[in-house]
Design an enzyme around this catalytic site. Structure first.
Site, PDB file in Angstrom:
ATOM      1  N   CYS A   2       0.825  -1.203   0.000  1.00 22.22           N
ATOM      2  CA  CYS A   2       0.000   0.000   0.000  1.00 22.22           C
ATOM      3  C   CYS A   2       0.861   1.255   0.000  1.00 22.22           C
ATOM      4  O   CYS A   2       2.080   1.201  -0.023  1.00 22.22           O
ATOM      5  CB  CYS A   2      -0.905   0.013   1.237  1.00 22.22           C
ATOM      6  SG  CYS A   2      -1.815  -1.533   1.476  1.00 22.22           S
ATOM      7  N   LEU A  50      -3.491  -1.927  -1.842  1.00 25.06           N
ATOM      8  CA  LEU A  50      -3.397  -3.050  -2.766  1.00 25.06           C
ATOM      9  C   LEU A  50      -3.763  -4.279  -1.956  1.00 25.06           C
ATOM     10  O   LEU A  50      -3.039  -4.681  -1.051  1.00 25.06           O
ATOM     11  CB  LEU A  50      -1.981  -3.184  -3.337  1.00 25.06           C
ATOM     12  CG  LEU A  50      -1.740  -4.360  -4.286  1.00 25.06           C
ATOM     13  CD1 LEU A  50      -2.575  -4.221  -5.554  1.00 25.06           C
ATOM     14  CD2 LEU A  50      -0.252  -4.478  -4.635  1.00 25.06           C
ATOM     15  N   ALA A  51      -4.908  -4.878  -2.230  1.00 22.93           N
ATOM     16  CA  ALA A  51      -5.451  -5.939  -1.383  1.00 22.93           C
ATOM     17  C   ALA A  51      -4.730  -7.258  -1.636  1.00 22.93           C
ATOM     18  O   ALA A  51      -4.720  -7.775  -2.758  1.00 22.93           O
ATOM     19  CB  ALA A  51      -6.940  -6.095  -1.636  1.00 22.93           C
ATOM     20  N   ILE A  52      -4.137  -7.825  -0.561  1.00 22.04           N
ATOM     21  CA  ILE A  52      -3.404  -9.082  -0.632  1.00 22.04           C
ATOM     22  C   ILE A  52      -3.965 -10.099   0.364  1.00 22.04           C
ATOM     23  O   ILE A  52      -4.186 -11.251   0.044  1.00 22.04           O
ATOM     24  CB  ILE A  52      -1.903  -8.865  -0.352  1.00 22.04           C
ATOM     25  CG1 ILE A  52      -1.310  -7.822  -1.316  1.00 22.04           C
ATOM     26  CG2 ILE A  52      -1.144 -10.179  -0.423  1.00 22.04           C
ATOM     27  CD1 ILE A  52      -1.264  -8.255  -2.759  1.00 22.04           C
ATOM     28  N   ASN A  72       1.643  -0.312   5.457  1.00 25.18           N
ATOM     29  CA  ASN A  72       2.117  -0.733   4.143  1.00 25.18           C
ATOM     30  C   ASN A  72       3.011  -1.946   4.329  1.00 25.18           C
ATOM     31  O   ASN A  72       4.010  -1.873   5.041  1.00 25.18           O
ATOM     32  CB  ASN A  72       2.903   0.403   3.478  1.00 25.18           C
ATOM     33  CG  ASN A  72       3.652  -0.056   2.237  1.00 25.18           C
ATOM     34  OD1 ASN A  72       3.211  -0.946   1.520  1.00 25.18           O
ATOM     35  ND2 ASN A  72       4.793   0.561   1.979  1.00 25.18           N
ATOM     36  N   GLU A  74       3.455  -6.480   4.678  1.00 24.08           N
ATOM     37  CA  GLU A  74       2.856  -7.740   5.100  1.00 24.08           C
ATOM     38  C   GLU A  74       3.542  -8.221   6.380  1.00 24.08           C
ATOM     39  O   GLU A  74       4.763  -8.133   6.511  1.00 24.08           O
ATOM     40  CB  GLU A  74       3.032  -8.832   4.031  1.00 24.08           C
ATOM     41  CG  GLU A  74       2.448  -8.502   2.668  1.00 24.08           C
ATOM     42  CD  GLU A  74       0.933  -8.432   2.647  1.00 24.08           C
ATOM     43  OE1 GLU A  74       0.303  -8.930   3.606  1.00 24.08           O
ATOM     44  OE2 GLU A  74       0.393  -7.883   1.684  1.00 24.08           O
ATOM     45  N   GLY A 362      14.934 -13.098  -4.995  1.00 16.60           N
ATOM     46  CA  GLY A 362      16.134 -13.449  -4.248  1.00 16.60           C
ATOM     47  C   GLY A 362      16.937 -12.274  -3.747  1.00 16.60           C
ATOM     48  O   GLY A 362      18.093 -12.434  -3.342  1.00 16.60           O
TER      49      GLY A 362
END
Length: 633
Positions: A2, A50-52, A72, A74, A362
């Site tokens: 987000c 931004l929907a996750i 913002n 995860e 990575g």
């Protein structure tokens, strides 16, 4: 993933919602799915989503009692944290990780931040304690900038949002610019904008809204105190366990997930493990160039994709796309950092965004596991120095002359760099030598003007470098190099990672930067991690049963090179001249016009000199010369 904005009016006037909205609108690419505002007197918060996770009920700003949050990123261990909180009597209204942060803070206060495993930047308003908390994850994967004056505290995910506030000027910081031309990034919390700073990784700020004062706290730091009690077998087993757990945690998503796949060790490990634990057929995304095999790793990527039965998507960016895309990329970046890999990374991200919403990569592996060839160069000189002068600055020999020989073929394509490195200063102190390896400026053939070089203070920049490089816990040359790269250069690469993905509304995750993995690896004896000067030795040994042999035995590390020197001889040459020989560029007085012309015609393969000044000039044109027009790109 987000975009967030926060305003505190220190003069205690009520927040103007139009300003809050205008700042938030510059971040719509970060969160196209939802938006929201929160205003309480002199405090204002804005969120673009931004929907996750929890696509239905994860709206922000999210409130719980006297707490309100914009977030913002995860939190990968949110399920485990939520279950522990339920055991303590907390009740949940959503399935989102956002609500977990709120409940964690309600239970533990700011100590909650230490328990979050994820990538995050958030602003948490505590009405009862009358304070605002601003926090950033362990490595700065997610950005958070701030501007402080006598009248305001302002926060935003990107600098361009701060510039929409009428109190924030778009002024170049020429002291910071000296660091940029040295490293092609800026060490510490400064930016190229005067008065605008980064909240540093692994830090949080507490703003006392009664006294309008700020307290900054560092909540985590990687520890290089060597663990001499455990065996190599223990470290390998624990590392493998943590790598697998990190991948499983970061596969959590309510939307499709894929991986970046270059064909190098790091992205190959992430892809192989992700395919093992992902419930569907994995999609991978690769970029290469048509200009020759030295610009194309796709054969290695195909090897990995075939080994795990992944669906492979491949893109070949062109010089025309480079010309069309770069100005817009500079806008998304806010300020230039790092190398030309920015362009192909963006093109691969754009490809991935057509198929998935989350992608694992990575990034961070080179810093954590010592993947840069400059470490081999540094130790080649170090063993020569020790052999000639019969000395050892580190107390124990990490690398010997006999052990380094089998790993020297990796330096074949770096002969020009070796010649330059050994021209001056050979056998100086370790900090001087590594500084020479990472600096990008060359006074004898610089593209910078004599006027600029006359004000350039190399020793001042070196002293700033030393503060990080000579950390008291880093007793070995190896750990000093790794620590500097983690603290100073990694944030620049993560800025690229964030911006190229967010520009196309794609969430990019970097599982190798799980802080548990880093804590383990930094505690390992250096000779175990860098045996015989083999890059990523312990990582390769840990994953040898997983990766295809072709990947394990590679000696042609590329790092996503861009054929800029070839493009400059054709259509891109006119683009470079239009930018770097323009009247505005000449009048700026920073660059040497004759050297620029010569470099456009004769730049070396993989050189970053032209790239650095091209980005700096485009940044000036977009953000300093006419900042009001930048948002229209």
């Amino acid at each position: 993933m987000c975009g967030i904005v926060g305003i505190v009016n220190r003069n205690r006037t009520v927040i103007d919602p139009a300003i809050l909205t205008r700042m938030g609108d510059t971040l719509k690419h970060r969160g196209p799915d939802d938006e929201g505002d929160f205003i309480d007197g002199c405090v204002g918060l804005h969120h673009k989503r931004l929907a996750i996770i929890d696509l239905v009920s994860g709206h922000q700003p999210m409130s719980s009692g006297h707490l309100t949050l914009v977030f913002n990123g995860e939190i990968y261990n949110y399920i485990e944290l939520r279950e522990a909180l339920k055991q303590k009597g907390h009740q949940f209204q959503t399935n989102s990780d956002t609500e977990v942060i709120l409940k964690m803070y309600a239970e533990y206060g700011t100590d909650a931040i230490k328990q979050l495993n994820g990538m995050f930047a958030f602003l948490l308003y505590d009405r009862e304690q009358n304070r605002l908390i601003a926090a950033r994850d362990h490595f700065g994967i997610k950005p958070l900038y701030y501007y402080a004056s006598n009248e305001y505290f302002l926060f935003a995910s990107e600098i361009k949002a701060l510039l929409q506030h009428p109190a924030v000027p778009a002024e170049a910081d020429y002291e910071a610019m000296q660091e940029y031309v040295t490293f092609q990034y800026i060490i510490g919390d400064s930016t190229l904008f005067k008065g605008i700073h980064k909240l540093l990784p692994a830090h949080y700020q507490v703003i006392d809204l009664e006294l309008m004062r700020v307290r900054t706290v560092r909540y985590w730091e990687s520890c290089f105190v060597v663990d001499v009690h455990h065996t190599e077998e223990y470290f390998i087993y624990t590392l493998r366990t943590l790598l697998e757990d990190a991948i499983q945690l970061q596969l959590r998503s309510d939307v499709p997930v894929g991986t970046y796949l270059s064909g190098g060790i790091d992205s190959s490990i992430v892809t192989m493990l992700a395919s093992k634990f992902y419930s569907k057929r994995l999609k991978t995304f690769t970029g290469a160039f048509f200009e020759g095999p030295e610009f194309d790793e796709s054969s290695y990527a195909r090897e990995v994709a075939a080994a795990c039965d992944a669906e492979m998507f491949l893109i070949y960016p062109t010089d025309i796309e480079f010309i069309e895309t770069l100005p817009r990329l500079i806008y998304h970046m806010d300020e230039p950092v790092a190398g030309p890999g920015l362009f192909p990374q963006y093109m691969v991200s754009r490809l991935a965004a057509r198929e998935v919403t989350v992608v694992l990569g990575g990034q961070g592996g080179d810093e954590i596991f010592a993947g840069y060839t400059r470490y081999v160069v540094a130790y080649l000189e170090q063993v020569l120095k020790g052999a000639i002068f019969e000395t050892n600055e580190e107390g124990e020999h990490i690398v010997s002359m006999s052990s380094i020989l089998p790993n020297l073929p990796i330096l074949q394509q770096y002969v020009p760099m070796l010649k330059h490195f050994w021209e001056h200063g050979t056998f100086e102190e370790m900090d001087r030598r590594y500084f020479s390896l990472v600096e990008r400026i060359d006074g004898r053939s610089s593209l910078l003007s004599q006027d600029f070089l006359a004000t350039y203070d190399r020793e001042k920049i070196f002293r700033h470098f030393q503060q990080i490089f000579n950390h008291p816990d880093t007793l070995s040359y190896f750990n000093k190099m790794v620590n500097f790269d983690m603290v100073a250069s990694l944030p620049a690469l993560l800025q690229v990672e964030d911006r190229v993905s967010m520009a196309v509304s794609l969430e990019s995750r970097v599982p190798l930067l799980d802080y548990r993995i880093v804590d383990l690896v930094t505690s390992m004896p250096p000779r175990m991690k860098f045996k015989g000067a083999e890059t990523k030795h312990i990582l390769k040994k840990t994953m040898k049963d997983l990766l295809p042999e072709k990947i394990m035995t590679r000696k042609d590390k590329m790092g996503f090179p861009v054929p800029l020197h070839l493009w400059a001889k054709n259509r891109a040459g006119d683009f470079l001249r239009d930018i770097l020989l323009s009247s505005s560029c000449r009048n700026r007085g920073i660059f040497d016009e004759r050297q620029i012309q010569r470099s456009i015609e004769n730049d070396e393969p993989f050189s970053r000199r032209l790239w650095g000044i091209l980005n700096l000039e485009l940044w000036h044109q977009q953000f300093i010369d006419q900042p009001a027009n930048a948002q229209n790109l």
